[in-house]
Write a protein that holds these residues in place. Structure first.
Motif, PDB file in Angstrom:
ATOM      1  N   ILE A  27       0.838  -1.201   0.000  1.00  0.00           N
ATOM      2  CA  ILE A  27       0.000   0.000   0.000  1.00  0.00           C
ATOM      3  C   ILE A  27       0.871   1.249   0.000  1.00  0.00           C
ATOM      4  CG2 ILE A  27      -1.595   1.361   1.409  1.00  0.00           C
ATOM      5  CD1 ILE A  27      -2.946  -1.247   2.224  1.00  0.00           C
ATOM      6  N   LYS A  28       1.965   1.200   0.734  1.00  0.00           N
ATOM      7  CA  LYS A  28       2.881   2.332   0.773  1.00  0.00           C
ATOM      8  C   LYS A  28       3.453   2.608  -0.621  1.00  0.00           C
ATOM      9  CE  LYS A  28       5.208   2.441   4.490  1.00  0.00           C
ATOM     10  NZ  LYS A  28       6.212   2.122   5.546  1.00  0.00           N
ATOM     11  N   ALA A  29       3.829   1.529  -1.327  1.00  0.00           N
ATOM     12  CA  ALA A  29       4.390   1.688  -2.668  1.00  0.00           C
ATOM     13  C   ALA A  29       3.392   2.320  -3.627  1.00  0.00           C
ATOM     14  CB  ALA A  29       4.835   0.330  -3.211  1.00  0.00           C
ATOM     15  N   LEU A  30       2.122   1.972  -3.476  1.00  0.00           N
ATOM     16  CA  LEU A  30       1.098   2.413  -4.424  1.00  0.00           C
ATOM     17  C   LEU A  30       0.395   3.701  -4.008  1.00  0.00           C
ATOM     18  CD1 LEU A  30      -0.407  -1.112  -5.143  1.00  0.00           C
ATOM     19  CD2 LEU A  30       1.038   0.221  -6.669  1.00  0.00           C
ATOM     20  N   THR A  31       0.772   4.248  -2.846  1.00  0.00           N
ATOM     21  CA  THR A  31       0.140   5.495  -2.380  1.00  0.00           C
ATOM     22  C   THR A  31       1.199   6.517  -1.962  1.00  0.00           C
ATOM     23  OG1 THR A  31      -0.147   4.510  -0.155  1.00  0.00           O
ATOM     24  CG2 THR A  31      -2.025   4.378  -1.679  1.00  0.00           C
ATOM     25  N   VAL A  34       4.351   6.485  -4.306  1.00  0.00           N
ATOM     26  CA  VAL A  34       3.958   6.159  -5.679  1.00  0.00           C
ATOM     27  C   VAL A  34       4.927   6.729  -6.721  1.00  0.00           C
ATOM     28  CG1 VAL A  34       2.394   8.124  -5.935  1.00  0.00           C
ATOM     29  CG2 VAL A  34       2.009   6.055  -7.270  1.00  0.00           C
ATOM     30  N   ASP A  35       5.465   7.918  -6.503  1.00  0.00           N
ATOM     31  CA  ASP A  35       6.397   8.503  -7.476  1.00  0.00           C
ATOM     32  C   ASP A  35       7.672   7.674  -7.574  1.00  0.00           C
ATOM     33  OD1 ASP A  35       4.643  10.549  -8.046  1.00  0.00           O
ATOM     34  OD2 ASP A  35       5.514  11.927  -6.576  1.00  0.00           O
ATOM     35  N   LYS A  36       8.182   7.279  -6.433  1.00  0.00           N
ATOM     36  CA  LYS A  36       9.388   6.455  -6.397  1.00  0.00           C
ATOM     37  C   LYS A  36       9.121   5.096  -7.046  1.00  0.00           C
ATOM     38  CE  LYS A  36      12.646   4.416  -3.081  1.00  0.00           C
ATOM     39  NZ  LYS A  36      12.955   4.254  -1.631  1.00  0.00           N
ATOM     40  N   PHE A  37       7.972   4.512  -6.742  1.00  0.00           N
ATOM     41  CA  PHE A  37       7.604   3.226  -7.324  1.00  0.00           C
ATOM     42  C   PHE A  37       7.478   3.336  -8.840  1.00  0.00           C
ATOM     43  CE2 PHE A  37       3.843   0.642  -8.713  1.00  0.00           C
ATOM     44  CZ  PHE A  37       4.502  -0.572  -8.765  1.00  0.00           C
ATOM     45  N   TYR A  38       6.830   4.396  -9.299  1.00  0.00           N
ATOM     46  CA  TYR A  38       6.626   4.599 -10.738  1.00  0.00           C
ATOM     47  C   TYR A  38       7.964   4.682 -11.467  1.00  0.00           C
ATOM     48  CZ  TYR A  38       4.474   6.498 -14.996  1.00  0.00           C
ATOM     49  OH  TYR A  38       4.049   6.691 -16.287  1.00  0.00           O
ATOM     50  N   GLU A  59       9.779  -3.413  -2.377  1.00  0.00           N
ATOM     51  CA  GLU A  59      10.881  -3.280  -3.319  1.00  0.00           C
ATOM     52  C   GLU A  59      10.442  -3.754  -4.693  1.00  0.00           C
ATOM     53  OE1 GLU A  59      14.126  -5.645  -1.911  1.00  0.00           O
ATOM     54  OE2 GLU A  59      13.304  -7.509  -2.685  1.00  0.00           O
ATOM     55  N   VAL A  60      11.000  -3.127  -5.701  1.00  0.00           N
ATOM     56  CA  VAL A  60      10.810  -3.562  -7.084  1.00  0.00           C
ATOM     57  C   VAL A  60      12.078  -4.301  -7.478  1.00  0.00           C
ATOM     58  CG1 VAL A  60      10.581  -2.811  -9.480  1.00  0.00           C
ATOM     59  CG2 VAL A  60       9.237  -1.694  -7.695  1.00  0.00           C
ATOM     60  N   ASN A  79       6.337  -3.570 -15.124  1.00  0.00           N
ATOM     61  CA  ASN A  79       6.941  -2.374 -15.717  1.00  0.00           C
ATOM     62  C   ASN A  79       6.630  -2.236 -17.207  1.00  0.00           C
ATOM     63  OD1 ASN A  79       8.633  -4.775 -15.614  1.00  0.00           O
ATOM     64  ND2 ASN A  79      10.199  -3.603 -16.681  1.00  0.00           N
ATOM     65  N   PHE A  80       6.379  -3.355 -17.901  1.00  0.00           N
ATOM     66  CA  PHE A  80       6.130  -3.292 -19.338  1.00  0.00           C
ATOM     67  C   PHE A  80       4.811  -2.581 -19.660  1.00  0.00           C
ATOM     68  CE2 PHE A  80       8.723  -7.429 -19.581  1.00  0.00           C
ATOM     69  CZ  PHE A  80       9.911  -6.712 -19.625  1.00  0.00           C
ATOM     70  N   ALA A  81       3.856  -2.654 -18.754  1.00  0.00           N
ATOM     71  CA  ALA A  81       2.542  -2.040 -19.000  1.00  0.00           C
ATOM     72  C   ALA A  81       2.480  -0.583 -18.554  1.00  0.00           C
ATOM     73  CB  ALA A  81       1.449  -2.836 -18.275  1.00  0.00           C
ATOM     74  N   ARG A  82       3.546  -0.123 -17.891  1.00  0.00           N
ATOM     75  CA  ARG A  82       3.480   1.195 -17.252  1.00  0.00           C
ATOM     76  C   ARG A  82       3.144   2.323 -18.224  1.00  0.00           C
ATOM     77  NH1 ARG A  82       8.652   4.433 -15.200  1.00  0.00           N
ATOM     78  NH2 ARG A  82       8.521   5.059 -17.396  1.00  0.00           N
ATOM     79  N   ASP A  83       3.828   2.392 -19.356  1.00  0.00           N
ATOM     80  CA  ASP A  83       3.635   3.513 -20.274  1.00  0.00           C
ATOM     81  C   ASP A  83       2.535   3.268 -21.302  1.00  0.00           C
ATOM     82  OD1 ASP A  83       5.646   4.735 -18.923  1.00  0.00           O
ATOM     83  OD2 ASP A  83       7.202   4.344 -20.422  1.00  0.00           O
ATOM     84  N   GLY A  84       1.911   2.095 -21.250  1.00  0.00           N
ATOM     85  CA  GLY A  84       0.840   1.795 -22.197  1.00  0.00           C
ATOM     86  C   GLY A  84      -0.536   2.024 -21.618  1.00  0.00           C
ATOM     87  N   MET A  85      -0.611   2.530 -20.370  1.00  0.00           N
ATOM     88  CA  MET A  85      -1.882   2.741 -19.702  1.00  0.00           C
ATOM     89  C   MET A  85      -1.871   4.087 -18.988  1.00  0.00           C
ATOM     90  SD  MET A  85      -2.178  -1.007 -17.820  1.00  0.00           S
ATOM     91  CE  MET A  85      -3.863  -0.736 -17.256  1.00  0.00           C
ATOM     92  N   GLN A  86      -3.044   4.575 -18.640  1.00  0.00           N
ATOM     93  CA  GLN A  86      -3.124   5.716 -17.738  1.00  0.00           C
ATOM     94  C   GLN A  86      -2.527   5.307 -16.392  1.00  0.00           C
ATOM     95  OE1 GLN A  86      -4.279   8.842 -18.287  1.00  0.00           O
ATOM     96  NE2 GLN A  86      -4.785   8.415 -20.425  1.00  0.00           N
ATOM     97  N   GLU A  87      -1.838   6.237 -15.748  1.00  0.00           N
ATOM     98  CA  GLU A  87      -1.164   5.891 -14.492  1.00  0.00           C
ATOM     99  C   GLU A  87      -2.143   5.311 -13.463  1.00  0.00           C
ATOM    100  OE1 GLU A  87       1.381   8.001 -10.869  1.00  0.00           O
ATOM    101  OE2 GLU A  87       1.274   8.974 -12.836  1.00  0.00           O
TER     102      GLU A  87
END
Length: 252
Positions: A27-31, A34-38, A59-60, A79-87
């Motif tokens: 939850i911490k990673a996704l909230t 989130v910038d660091k995770f992204y 960790e990633v 990570n492969f889907a990151r730039d193919g979708m809305q954040e």
């Protein structure tokens, strides 16, 4: 990936504490982080996974080389889907896979240390009392059981159409039984009606483990799979129109 420096959980309570720690990290990673995770989920890198650790960190990392791994693996290649979708959509998708992974890890420990039927049931009940990561990330945290039917209804239509208790869902989404229309003859008959509700696309009856969505125009219910709508996609739909209603609009 962690080298399992943490104590291996062996009881229901220990497995639940392990679950809560990993969940908090995810939850911490996704909230909060989130910038660091992204940034760490670079699509130019190899298959990456998001790991939640028992000490409430994340960790990633690449999947472990060990086969089979010490623990079930999270979803590969997020990570492969990151730039193919809305954040927002991408984070929701990662959250869904993270929920699935957490359950896999918890019941892996349960199987490894021989949890019986009652222990597994108790573990699931403890886990099920917590909001899912998806609910936290999307802001759709469910209300306490006694109040879940009356609050956090994101669609005005649903409050008028459904009189039975149903947990709040994402916008346009109903995963509780779709009700029969215009039947107010009592709660007992209402339960029977739910069993007879059918999909407006395929005509099959309602199934308790299936995802349903209601059209805001004609108010018919559909299997998500029949109209190609997933729970994650439905989260971002403000007003859902079934294929039939969409076609009618386009002809006018």
């Amino acid at each position: 990936m962690e080298a399992i420096p943490h104590p291996i959980p062996r009881t229901v309570e220990e497995v639940f504490q392990d679950f809560k720690g990993r969940r908090a990290g995810l939850i911490k990673a996704l909230t909060l982080d989130v910038d660091k995770f992204y940034q760490q989920c670079d699509p130019e890198k190899e298959n990456l996974c998001l790991y939640g650790l028992p000490n409430e960190t994340w960790e990633v990392n690449l999947p472990v080389e060990e086969v089979p791994p010490e623990l079930p693996e999270p979803a590969l290649g997020i990570n492969f889907a990151r730039d193919g979708m809305q954040e927002k959509d991408w984070l929701s998708l990662v959250a869904v896979h993270s929920d699935s992974w957490l359950l896999a890890v918890a019941f892996y420990f349960g199987a490894r240390f021989g949890f019986g039927k009652n222990e597994r049931k108790r573990l699931f009940q403890m886990i099920n009392d917590l909001p899912t990561i998806f609910e936290v990330v999307t802001g759709n945290v469910k209300q306490p059981k006694d109040q879940s039917a009356t609050q956090n209804s994101s669609k005005s239509k649903s409050s008028g159409k459904t009189s039975r208790q149903s947990e709040p869902q994402t916008k346009g989404v109903k995963m509780s039984p779709p009700p029969k229309e215009d039947d107010e003859s009592g709660e007992e008959e209402e339960e029977d009606d739910e069993q007879g509700a059918t999909c407006g696309a395929c005509g099959d009856n309602y199934g308790t483990d299936e995802f349903w969505i209601c059209c805001d125009i004609c108010e018919r219910w559909f299997h998500g799979k029949c109209v190609k709508i997933t729970p994650a996609k439905a989260e971002h739909i403000k007003q859902y129109k079934c294929p039939s209603c969409s076609n009618k609009r386009s002809r006018v």
